[in-house]
Enzyme design. Structure first.
Site, PDB file in Angstrom:
ATOM      1  N   THR A 159      -2.546   3.415  12.718  1.00 22.46           N
ATOM      2  CA  THR A 159      -2.404   2.015  12.307  1.00 22.46           C
ATOM      3  C   THR A 159      -1.043   1.756  11.676  1.00 22.46           C
ATOM      4  O   THR A 159      -0.493   0.658  11.782  1.00 22.46           O
ATOM      5  CB  THR A 159      -3.521   1.633  11.316  1.00 22.46           C
ATOM      6  OG1 THR A 159      -4.774   2.050  11.863  1.00 22.46           O
ATOM      7  CG2 THR A 159      -3.569   0.138  11.098  1.00 22.46           C
ATOM      8  N   TYR A 193      -7.205  -3.864   8.320  1.00 25.01           N
ATOM      9  CA  TYR A 193      -8.151  -2.875   8.856  1.00 25.01           C
ATOM     10  C   TYR A 193      -7.703  -1.436   8.586  1.00 25.01           C
ATOM     11  O   TYR A 193      -6.620  -1.210   8.088  1.00 25.01           O
ATOM     12  CB  TYR A 193      -8.504  -3.130  10.316  1.00 25.01           C
ATOM     13  CG  TYR A 193      -7.420  -3.157  11.378  1.00 25.01           C
ATOM     14  CD1 TYR A 193      -6.148  -2.675  11.188  1.00 25.01           C
ATOM     15  CD2 TYR A 193      -7.722  -3.685  12.643  1.00 25.01           C
ATOM     16  CE1 TYR A 193      -5.212  -2.706  12.197  1.00 25.01           C
ATOM     17  CE2 TYR A 193      -6.787  -3.717  13.664  1.00 25.01           C
ATOM     18  CZ  TYR A 193      -5.535  -3.222  13.434  1.00 25.01           C
ATOM     19  OH  TYR A 193      -4.612  -3.250  14.438  1.00 25.01           O
ATOM     20  N   GLU A 194      -8.579  -0.500   8.881  1.00 19.61           N
ATOM     21  CA  GLU A 194      -8.330   0.922   8.542  1.00 19.61           C
ATOM     22  C   GLU A 194      -8.029   1.090   7.054  1.00 19.61           C
ATOM     23  O   GLU A 194      -7.214   1.946   6.682  1.00 19.61           O
ATOM     24  CB  GLU A 194      -7.169   1.484   9.358  1.00 19.61           C
ATOM     25  CG  GLU A 194      -7.529   2.082  10.705  1.00 19.61           C
ATOM     26  CD  GLU A 194      -8.586   3.171  10.633  1.00 19.61           C
ATOM     27  OE1 GLU A 194      -9.548   3.023  11.397  1.00 19.61           O
ATOM     28  OE2 GLU A 194      -8.490   4.121   9.838  1.00 19.61           O
ATOM     29  N   GLY A 195      -8.684   0.306   6.203  1.00 20.99           N
ATOM     30  CA  GLY A 195      -8.410   0.362   4.765  1.00 20.99           C
ATOM     31  C   GLY A 195      -7.305  -0.596   4.397  1.00 20.99           C
ATOM     32  O   GLY A 195      -6.161  -0.412   4.831  1.00 20.99           O
ATOM     33  N   GLN A 246      -5.468   1.687   0.336  1.00 21.16           N
ATOM     34  CA  GLN A 246      -4.442   2.734   0.506  1.00 21.16           C
ATOM     35  C   GLN A 246      -3.806   3.069  -0.836  1.00 21.16           C
ATOM     36  O   GLN A 246      -3.551   4.239  -1.154  1.00 21.16           O
ATOM     37  CB  GLN A 246      -3.340   2.279   1.481  1.00 21.16           C
ATOM     38  CG  GLN A 246      -3.825   1.831   2.862  1.00 21.16           C
ATOM     39  CD  GLN A 246      -4.566   2.906   3.619  1.00 21.16           C
ATOM     40  OE1 GLN A 246      -4.279   4.086   3.471  1.00 21.16           O
ATOM     41  NE2 GLN A 246      -5.547   2.510   4.430  1.00 21.16           N
TER      42      GLN A 246
END
Lengths: 606, 606
Positions: free
Chosen positions: B299, B443-445, B450
């Site tokens: 990502t 998305y993806e955290g 993060q």
């Protein structure tokens, strides 16, 4: 999707408690009727209209957009009816002269209206906004006959207006304009050419549209000194104040845009369209830009409005959506997770939005007082007064337009971020705010143009640093006065450092620019952003000082409101203001780091 | 609208000159076939495919979007054909194990492919990207039978994959998952529940779709320790490797999104769908997240790709569009105005994009070497090696994902800004890049997740600052070595200061966090961004050192390329890196400025 709520408490705090608008209005001729009761009633009524009529059309207008069929543009469902309510309510003439059908209230009242309308539904608000541009131009530069014919129906909201500047080959660089105006025997002109990006260029909200058009006379000097200004109505007036023959201006197409889809952005073809010169020949740019400062402040609202709207919705979501546990321990032990608002990083985003919305609003209202005086100079024929206040305003305008629209984009994006993945989904409306707001740093002069206007023109060329000296003196005087207030002292101390630094930076840039002609353009953006952060810091200190004072006096009806102001000021000074130092460092760096790389060496693809 | 050009010169500079990938590959088992010739051929061929096949579908895919009719999703025109070419070319198995039909090349080769595909057409690249996620999970946690049944057709690209995590009530907080899995007598399970935001959830590119689904077994423990992982194919395999009976998973609707419209984002209903447990019961989250680091780096590419694409197009426009005269004097006297590229502020925007694209690419390739070792640990069953490299990677992953996607958004927005008003018009494609890229920080955290992962978990909890100490030691060693190079020395000096400061900040936060449990969450975002700017500074110094060395040695075939690297490094250090100091100041400020305001006092509307 929630609806917009007019932040009347905050607006009235600024108007009545921070900037003494009641006193300010007593010093204005146009303020005679702007008594506190009247102002209050107008704000409440305008807020209601924005909440109940405009806000519900915000999302549907984006979904539907505008349509061009058989040469005519239709606006989204509900827009014509909402506009009718707007016009019938007399809102278009709120701050317009009484002799042309207006209510003669101060210009700042118009700004408050624009702010609420623009926050509830920016694309809708552009139609009346463009009309206002046409009204201002005709009021100041039109003949009495032109005012009777055009200004009155515009003021009544029966007709709409546009500003036709941009052409395919030029936007910023208007000296490249090619549209031609051919003089006719009857004193009128025939205009031919193509204009693009014309907001409100055609629509079904009004019975006529008055285009204010930049064009060239035959044999006009090249460049910006050969441009004249014309009135080109969609329908020629029939002499009785009604619309007559259709004129040769047509909408060739609607631009497909990232956002503001409910605002009709037209390509307009002028094909021997009948026009009427307004103002002197070849001085069209000057005439067009007389009200540039007010127009740019109007666009600066698009920094504040989206920040406010996005904040309202993000805050509501953060209170309701639950995810994970707060790092400092469970806040809602009976729930499967804590509400987002308990997470520090979510608060950081919300408070950034809040600080931008409220700090930006303060900047607008601060400037609007100056605008009132400038407009009064114009309406009373006191050119000296008009010019003096236009100069004061001229320093703030690029800061407001440039800085606030950049921060408005940041705030809108943070609103999406608070929603997480849901922010990316259209139904929540958060991504629409981002798309709609993105235009704000582009039109009415890009951020780069505002930056050059500020540093190159207003600060260095016109005043050799004087504009900064004058403004910072005001800020420093205020800061010194508040040093004794324990709550405000940290802000005052910081402000004193910053005012000194701002002057120092200005001097250093001035000296550097003597040896390096690229320095101004290289430093301009950082100087603009730096100026914005310091100006907003001044506003937060002013608000904090009032809040602290109210708390000292005790008995305030809303102690929490004032405490929240102080807390937000603290947030601003400690978390956002440090960015000013990054801009200070960057602006002093050599222009070489921007200029040394040859254009052909900027990429090695292929 | 221009097309994408693969920046092969820059990619090969990083691979061959900066990071010694040829040497790196000789030390990998999977590198046996990754000889310089092969790598070169693959890059060239992949670049050609991206330029000629994927790039032309970028804008049309956005216009058309995906469609759901009769329960089946169709992708935009040209997508199925392009996907066929992709699958037939063997691209899906590039870095997949040979025993399941892959080419067995190093994981980093897959990343290079993803980068080019994602830059040319991010929405398209998501389909194979999601398949890769499913492949990784099955490879590591599936039984041999499951690998034969699912991994092989996935590797061949005949089947696609998804990752089904999010539900309406939870995204980040997966402990709240409700989807149920009921054990059946035959050892399979029946899954029921609703998943949302499922990328590639249904489409017409592959003959089958393999869903990897998080769900709860009956009587599973509450929260994250009661979640198991299942394979739920759209069509049940018939035992011969072909598709059989339709399974009970259906696309209920497609999300309407801000961007990535050609990527099908589905609401999936599981209605007694047959599923197969993968990995141990109740350890689904661990299994799902084994490849989290590689997925997040995947990502992070969305930070670099859009910066590159937007830069390519903005640069082309800036060379061609003429507006105003450069402040330092006419550059193109025979033209009506100078090209945009001659204006310092336009160069500031372009160089920011360039610095982000190239600096971000370097960060990706730096991390990809570690990923190669981690994956090799997994494939060879060397768990210790896998874990050791996963830890190293785990420190960089949140920095790459969080920081690069934030900067990718900035770069994409600058691309619009270079185009002025034209950037807002859809036909130029610049606003699409902004819309498509906006998802990357969500998305993806999210960035917030993060940031917490970096500061709270990787730096403070797991290593008590050791991760920063270890990484900065590496940076400082490099910096000390380059102090003698006159061209690189200023960067090295700055790096030495920053490595010391980074450690100091870490210690101060660690101490503050002992007394204040909100400190970590309050400081996390600033710490993340600070870490990003310093890491990117390290990359620019590494690139500058190589460039300087090549210039010293002389006879380089492209001296201009190396000079451009040095000039861009200078720009980065002087104009962008100062932002790190604003983050340093902000992160040390008291958490009180975020936490003191009661939720109910954050607004006084009404």
């Amino acid at each position: 999707m929630p609806v917009y709520k007019a932040p009347l408490r905050d607006m009235k705090f600024l108007l009545n408690e921070v900037f003494d608008y009641p006193g300010h209005y007593t010093r204005l001729q146009s303020g005679e009727n702007a008594t506190p009761d009247i102002v209050d009633a107008i704000l409440n009524e305008c807020g209601r209209f924005c909440e109940e009529v405009l806000s519900p059309l915000y999302q549907s207008g984006d979904e539907e957009g505008c349509n061009l069929e058989n040469g005519e543009v239709t606006t989204p469902k509900g827009y014509p009816e909402a506009y009718q309510q707007y016009a019938m309510g007399g809102w278009q003439g709120l701050s317009a002269p009484e002799e042309y059908g207006g209510q003669g209230l101060p210009a700042s009242m118009g700004l408050l209206k624009q702010e609420m309308m623009g926050t509830a539904n920016w694309p809708f608000s552009m139609y009346p906004g463009l009309s206002m541009g046409a009204m201002n131009t005709i009021f100041l530069h039109g003949s009495e006959e032109q005012k009777q014919a055009y200004l009155t129906p515009l003021t009544e909201g029966r007709w709409g207006g546009t500003m036709c500047l941009t052409e395919p080959q030029c936007g910023t660089d208007l000296g490249q304009i090619r549209t031609r105006a051919q003089p006719q025997k009857d004193g009128s002109y025939k205009l031919s050419g193509t204009k693009i990006f014309i907001s409100s260029g055609d629509h079904d909200l009004t019975e006529n549209i008055v285009h204010i058009v930049l064009a060239r006379l035959p044999d006009a000097p090249k460049g910006t000194r050969g441009i004249s200004l014309f009135i080109v109505p969609k329908f020629l007036p029939d002499g009785d104040g009604d619309v007559g023959e259709r004129n040769g201006v047509t909408c060739a197409s609607l631009e497909k845009k990232m956002g503001i889809k409910a605002s009709a952005t037209c390509v307009l073809n002028f094909d021997d369209a009948t026009g009427f010169l307004i103002g002197p020949e070849n001085e069209g740019l000057n005439c067009m830009f007389t009200f540039m400062n007010t127009a740019r402040i109007g666009t600066a609202i698009q920094g504040v409005g989206p920040a406010e709207l996005s904040y309202q919705w993000a805050l509501a979501y953060a209170k309701e959506r639950r995810s994970m546990r707060a790092l400092s321990g469970k806040k809602e032990p009976d729930q499967p997770a804590d509400a987002l608002i308990h997470h520090a990083d979510v608060r950081r985003m919300l408070l950034t939005q809040k600080a931008i919305a409220e700090g930006g609003r303060a900047m607008l209202y601060y400037a609007a007082r100056l605008a009132d005086h400038m407009v009064e100079g114009h309406t009373t024929g006191d050119d000296k007064k008009a010019e003096a206040y236009d100069d004061k305003l001229g320093f703030l305008t690029p800061i407001l337009k440039g800085f606030l629209t950049e921060l408005g984009n940041e705030a809108a994006n943070l609103g999406v971020q608070v929603f997480g993945g849901h922010g990316y989904i259209r139904e929540h409306g958060m991504e629409q705010i981002v798309r709609d707001t993105r235009i704000a740093t582009l039109y009415e002069g890009t951020t780069g143009i505002q930056a050059l206007d500020l540093l190159g023109r207003k600060v260095l060329l016109m005043t050799r640093g004087g504009a900064v000296r004058e403004f910072t003196l005001r800020v420093a005087n205020f800061a010194r006065k508040t040093l004794t207030d324990k709550r405000v002292r940290p802000f005052a101390v910081e402000l004193l450092k910053l005012t000194a630094q701002w002057n120092l930076l200005t001097v250093r840039l001035m000296l550097a620019a003597r040896k390096d002609r690229d320095m101004v353009s290289s430093a301009a953006n950082d100087f603009l952003m730096y100026s914005g952060y310091v100006t907003m810091a001044y506003m937060w200190a002013r608000m904090a000082a009032v809040a602290s004072d109210k708390l000292d006096k005790g008995g305030a009806d809303s102690e929490e409101f004032y405490r929240a102001k102080l807390a937000t000021a603290e947030f601003y000074y400690e978390r956002l203001l440090p960015r000013a130092q990054a801009h200070a460092t960057s602006m002093l760096s050599p222009s070489k780091n921007l200029m040394q790389l040859g254009a052909e060496d900027m990429s090695f693809i292929g």
